[in-house]
Scaffold this motif. Sequence first.
Motif, mmCIF file in Angstrom:
data_model
loop_
_atom_site.group_PDB
_atom_site.id
_atom_site.type_symbol
_atom_site.label_atom_id
_atom_site.label_comp_id
_atom_site.label_asym_id
_atom_site.label_seq_id
_atom_site.Cartn_x
_atom_site.Cartn_y
_atom_site.Cartn_z
ATOM 1 N N TRP A 1 -0.978 3.852 -8.252
ATOM 2 C CA TRP A 1 -2.213 3.061 -8.199
ATOM 3 C C TRP A 1 -1.996 1.813 -7.340
ATOM 4 O O TRP A 1 -2.780 1.531 -6.433
ATOM 5 C CB TRP A 1 -2.647 2.659 -9.612
ATOM 6 N N PHE A 2 -0.930 1.082 -7.602
ATOM 7 C CA PHE A 2 -0.670 -0.147 -6.842
ATOM 8 C C PHE A 2 -0.364 0.148 -5.376
ATOM 9 O O PHE A 2 -0.786 -0.597 -4.480
ATOM 10 C CB PHE A 2 0.476 -0.937 -7.487
ATOM 11 N N ASP A 3 0.345 1.224 -5.116
ATOM 12 C CA ASP A 3 0.664 1.577 -3.738
ATOM 13 C C ASP A 3 -0.600 1.929 -2.960
ATOM 14 O O ASP A 3 -0.797 1.463 -1.824
ATOM 15 C CB ASP A 3 1.629 2.764 -3.734
ATOM 16 N N ASN A 4 -1.461 2.726 -3.553
ATOM 17 C CA ASN A 4 -2.702 3.130 -2.879
ATOM 18 C C ASN A 4 -3.653 1.950 -2.689
ATOM 19 O O ASN A 4 -4.260 1.797 -1.621
ATOM 20 C CB ASN A 4 -3.395 4.238 -3.673
ATOM 21 N N VAL A 5 -3.781 1.121 -3.723
ATOM 22 C CA VAL A 5 -4.673 -0.037 -3.619
ATOM 23 C C VAL A 5 -4.179 -0.991 -2.532
ATOM 24 O O VAL A 5 -4.971 -1.520 -1.742
ATOM 25 C CB VAL A 5 -4.782 -0.758 -4.982
ATOM 26 N N ARG A 6 -2.860 -1.201 -2.486
ATOM 27 C CA ARG A 6 -2.319 -2.098 -1.449
ATOM 28 C C ARG A 6 -2.638 -1.564 -0.049
ATOM 29 O O ARG A 6 -3.036 -2.336 0.841
ATOM 30 C CB ARG A 6 -0.797 -2.241 -1.612
ATOM 31 N N GLN A 7 -2.481 -0.274 0.158
ATOM 32 C CA GLN A 7 -2.776 0.300 1.470
ATOM 33 C C GLN A 7 -4.280 0.273 1.755
ATOM 34 O O GLN A 7 -4.700 0.054 2.901
ATOM 35 C CB GLN A 7 -2.239 1.731 1.542
#
Length: 310
Positions: free
Chosen positions: A108-114
């Motif tokens: 979730w955090f990886d996708n949101v950051r991108q």
Amino acid sequence: MLSKTSVIPKGWLAFELNVLRRLKFNSIALPFTGEANLGTYLKRWNVRIVSNDLLTWSWTSAVANIQNNHEIMTEGELNAVLEDAYVPRYRLKNQSLRNWFNETDAWWFDNVRQNTEKIVSPVVKAIALSLGMAIGDYVLSFDEETLELRQPLSTVYKRLWSSQLDPINNNQNNPCTNRIGYEFLAENYTDLMFLRLPRVNNLDLKTSLGFMAWREEWIRGNDTFWNELETGQVGRLGTRVETKFQYLKLVEETLNTASHIPNWAISHVEDGFITTQDIVETISKIRKVDSIFTKDFSEVTGTKAVIITA
């Protein structure tokens, strides 16, 4: 250290504002901003804020809350940030997230950051990242006993977005920078400098940040920068120190750099190692001390808050 001034107890902000209300100033320099709460509140007084922090997470928060006078995050931008947030890809772009979160949360955090990179406005991007940091703090606040109370992260993100207050417009240009404090102070001219003195410790920067180190790694997209970041700070206020003399020398050098700023308010946390008298004597080498204000937080934190004006 920079880290320990980033999080202050409840009541500390009220103490700082109570002291600052006694002073006359139309502009203020914050060389170690930490959380953006103080600068955000001072905008209500129509004060021009010039803020800085070496840590990218703090600078990002300052752009969203201090520099920002009018921009908001639209529903379309919200949806873009949360698009496919839980969908795993080939591999995590930021592998360090697994040091902080379980696999599902890390995705979730990886996708949101991108996804935040889709946002055109730097200020709105900072707003999106600030909301993401709040989500990470939310996740890390749970333990095994309270985990069942957690809600889906996208749901919490939307709730935080919908509850955001409109940005405070003080009709001033409030620049925020991400630089070494010495460089920032040398180049800025304001009525007042508010300096939160970093706490003394001999830990590396990441360790001293504690759980808040996740913010820096999430914003930067990896955890490979720590050594370079710390090396760039060697010999500056905010790095690890071993002795009282070494710390006070760094304080003196910082104050000399800020000698062109006519008024100072210097915040010190008295925890037994560096006394208020030590700080007063260091300030007195450069200019006359005007007042000393104290607030006892020993029952909560084992420390006393001190603000010295000069």
